[in-house]
Write a protein that holds these residues in place. Structure first.
Motif, PDB file in Angstrom:
ATOM      1  N   LEU A 184       0.825  -1.201   0.000  1.00 45.78           N
ATOM      2  CA  LEU A 184       0.000   0.000   0.000  1.00 45.78           C
ATOM      3  C   LEU A 184       0.864   1.258   0.000  1.00 45.78           C
ATOM      4  CD1 LEU A 184      -3.221   0.443   2.085  1.00 45.78           C
ATOM      5  CD2 LEU A 184      -1.610   2.319   1.833  1.00 45.78           C
ATOM      6  N   PHE A 185       1.860   1.307   0.858  1.00 46.11           N
ATOM      7  CA  PHE A 185       2.700   2.502   0.918  1.00 46.11           C
ATOM      8  C   PHE A 185       3.567   2.639  -0.334  1.00 46.11           C
ATOM      9  CE2 PHE A 185       1.696   2.403   5.487  1.00 46.11           C
ATOM     10  CZ  PHE A 185       1.392   3.738   5.675  1.00 46.11           C
ATOM     11  N   ASP A 186       3.920   1.517  -0.938  1.00 46.32           N
ATOM     12  CA  ASP A 186       4.646   1.582  -2.202  1.00 46.32           C
ATOM     13  C   ASP A 186       3.770   2.197  -3.289  1.00 46.32           C
ATOM     14  OD1 ASP A 186       6.978   0.543  -1.229  1.00 46.32           O
ATOM     15  OD2 ASP A 186       6.548  -1.526  -1.829  1.00 46.32           O
ATOM     16  N   PHE A 245      -5.837   7.082  -4.297  1.00 49.84           N
ATOM     17  CA  PHE A 245      -5.476   8.002  -3.218  1.00 49.84           C
ATOM     18  C   PHE A 245      -5.999   9.399  -3.533  1.00 49.84           C
ATOM     19  CE2 PHE A 245      -2.259   4.671  -3.102  1.00 49.84           C
ATOM     20  CZ  PHE A 245      -2.215   4.354  -1.753  1.00 49.84           C
ATOM     21  N   GLU A 246      -6.294  10.148  -2.474  1.00 43.23           N
ATOM     22  CA  GLU A 246      -6.811  11.508  -2.633  1.00 43.23           C
ATOM     23  C   GLU A 246      -5.862  12.378  -3.458  1.00 43.23           C
ATOM     24  OE1 GLU A 246      -9.599  13.301  -1.362  1.00 43.23           O
ATOM     25  OE2 GLU A 246     -10.479  11.321  -1.089  1.00 43.23           O
ATOM     26  N   LYS A 247      -4.577  12.182  -3.310  1.00 49.42           N
ATOM     27  CA  LYS A 247      -3.600  13.029  -4.002  1.00 49.42           C
ATOM     28  C   LYS A 247      -3.695  12.899  -5.517  1.00 49.42           C
ATOM     29  CE  LYS A 247       0.257   9.713  -4.122  1.00 49.42           C
ATOM     30  NZ  LYS A 247       0.405   9.685  -5.581  1.00 49.42           N
ATOM     31  N   ASP A 248      -4.280  11.809  -6.009  1.00 50.38           N
ATOM     32  CA  ASP A 248      -4.351  11.560  -7.447  1.00 50.38           C
ATOM     33  C   ASP A 248      -5.713  11.891  -8.047  1.00 50.38           C
ATOM     34  OD1 ASP A 248      -1.721  10.467  -7.416  1.00 50.38           O
ATOM     35  OD2 ASP A 248      -2.524   8.538  -6.766  1.00 50.38           O
ATOM     36  N   LYS A 249      -6.630  12.458  -7.266  1.00 51.01           N
ATOM     37  CA  LYS A 249      -7.996  12.654  -7.744  1.00 51.01           C
ATOM     38  C   LYS A 249      -8.062  13.463  -9.034  1.00 51.01           C
ATOM     39  CE  LYS A 249     -11.459  13.436  -5.032  1.00 51.01           C
ATOM     40  NZ  LYS A 249     -12.355  13.965  -3.976  1.00 51.01           N
ATOM     41  N   ASN A 262       2.044   6.953  -9.819  1.00 54.59           N
ATOM     42  CA  ASN A 262       1.420   8.069 -10.530  1.00 54.59           C
ATOM     43  C   ASN A 262      -0.064   7.843 -10.774  1.00 54.59           C
ATOM     44  OD1 ASN A 262       3.849   9.574 -10.805  1.00 54.59           O
ATOM     45  ND2 ASN A 262       4.471   8.212 -12.472  1.00 54.59           N
ATOM     46  N   GLY A 263      -0.708   7.077  -9.903  1.00 54.63           N
ATOM     47  CA  GLY A 263      -2.142   6.847 -10.046  1.00 54.63           C
ATOM     48  C   GLY A 263      -2.455   5.578 -10.820  1.00 54.63           C
ATOM     49  N   LYS A 274      -9.944   0.006   1.511  1.00 57.37           N
ATOM     50  CA  LYS A 274     -10.006  -0.813   0.297  1.00 57.37           C
ATOM     51  C   LYS A 274      -9.645   0.007  -0.941  1.00 57.37           C
ATOM     52  CE  LYS A 274     -13.205  -4.438   1.845  1.00 57.37           C
ATOM     53  NZ  LYS A 274     -12.537  -5.637   1.340  1.00 57.37           N
ATOM     54  N   LEU A 275     -10.077   1.260  -0.970  1.00 55.38           N
ATOM     55  CA  LEU A 275      -9.702   2.130  -2.085  1.00 55.38           C
ATOM     56  C   LEU A 275      -8.187   2.330  -2.127  1.00 55.38           C
ATOM     57  CD1 LEU A 275     -12.452   4.915  -1.974  1.00 55.38           C
ATOM     58  CD2 LEU A 275     -12.216   3.097  -3.674  1.00 55.38           C
ATOM     59  N   MET A 276      -7.588   2.535  -0.975  1.00 51.36           N
ATOM     60  CA  MET A 276      -6.135   2.716  -0.935  1.00 51.36           C
ATOM     61  C   MET A 276      -5.412   1.441  -1.346  1.00 51.36           C
ATOM     62  SD  MET A 276      -5.441   5.216   2.337  1.00 51.36           S
ATOM     63  CE  MET A 276      -6.235   4.175   3.551  1.00 51.36           C
TER      64      MET A 276
END
Length: 334
Positions: A129-131, A264-268, A136-137, A257-259
């Motif tokens: 997950l952290f990887d 991720f929010e940063k890629d919205k 880049n989405g 589950k989304l993560m």
């Protein structure tokens, strides 16, 4: 903010130079704390357990952005603390959700050995997950597949299925054999954007094999994509979030589950311009001579089978949507 995040903020206000810990809840069978250290400004959680238990955390040395270590628990005799702390402040929102779900996952377990085992299993999942957070989405194909699974997930929720059970049924994010599975039924989702003679890619000889299941269904969602006509990935996620946000545990599970799938929010911003409009959708019951390859039919020495199904040739296996949901409903409420 969820409960662990609120407790971290409370501990930070104490302005103490020492490591602070506060019990997450007195209702849990285990002593689980939220921790905060002002000097290094790190947040985390800690699980107290008997020092007699052997706990091996060597495999977690490479866990990115999170540190895991063991130290003595001075609050109890012959006890240790398994400490999990975040080392990258910009990941705090994600870390808070993960910690909340980790606590939820062990909340009903009374045996300490099983609690620690479950915690270590969850931490192993955090590696990937952290990887993925630093990627880049999602690719166009990954976005499309996720949209199809969420489209069906929303159908379950809108039909009044229990929220937490519904989210637990969604196992595609765990790289499971099928996208939805619960007790005696399973359902695989295939989302396509082509027009005629649509081919559905089947990833293994077991994916459409109903052996060991009471019911196996295939859901095909055919969509058109455009820059602005239809529904975006962000929009369907927002709608589902609004459907379940009154259920705190389920809402956190959905976000995790989304993560896990890489959203991720940063890629919205990446997903704002790609929209999906439904062309057609159908359910199929997998049984009898449905065109597929089954594990029992393979010769010795053959494995890792991938193939395509021409869905236009499967009309005799079409099944009404209501029949599928009525069947699934029996298991969901049993």
């Amino acid at each position: 903010m969820n409960r662990v995040h609120i407790i971290w903020n409370d501990l930070a206000k104490a302005n103490s130079p020492s490591l602070l810990k506060k019990l997450y809840s007195a209702d849990l069978s285990q002593y689980i704390y939220c921790i905060y250290e002002m000097h290094e400004k790190y947040c985390g959680i800690a699980i107290s357990y008997s020092a007699k238990l052997e706990v091996n955390i060597s495999q977690l040395n490479r866990l990115k952005d999170v540190s895991v270590y063991i130290q003595s628990d001075t609050s109890f005799e012959d006890s240790n603390l398994l400490i999990i702390k975040l080392s990258k402040s910009e990941l705090l929102e994600i870390f808070a959700i993960l910690c909340e779900n980790l606590i939820s996952a062990v909340s009903s377990i009374t045996d300490q050995k099983r609690v620690i085992k479950k915690v270590l299993e969850q931490l192993e999942k955090w590696k990937a997950l952290f990887d993925s957070f630093n990627s880049n989405g999602l690719s166009a194909a990954e976005q499309q597949g996720l949209y199809g699974e969420l489209f069906l997930l929303r159908k379950f929720l809108n039909r009044g299925f229990p929220h937490h059970t519904t989210l637990s049924c969604w196992v595609g994010v765990d790289r499971a054999l099928r996208d939805f599975q619960y007790r005696g039924w399973a359902l695989e989702v295939k989302t396509t954007v082509t027009n005629n003679h649509q081919r559905l890619s089947i990833s293994s000889e077991r994916q459409l094999d109903e052996n060991l299941l009471d019911y196996l269904y295939l859901y095909h969602l055919s969509v058109e994509t455009s820059d602005g006509n239809g529904e975006s990935l962000n929009q369907i996620i927002t709608e589902i979030s609004e459907l379940i946000n009154s259920d705190f545990v389920t809402f956190n599970l959905f976000n995790q589950k989304l993560m896990e799938v890489g959203y991720f929010e940063k890629d919205k911003g990446i997903y704002n311009n790609r929209h999906y409009k439904t062309r057609n959708e159908n359910f199929y019951k997998i049984e009898g001579d449905f065109p597929r390859i089954k594990e029992s039919e393979l010769r010795d020495g053959i494995g890792d089978v991938k193939y395509s199904v021409i869905i236009d040739n499967c009309n005799e296996y079409l099944i009404p949507e209501n029949t599928v949901f009525n069947t699934v409903n029996i298991y969901a409420r049993d």
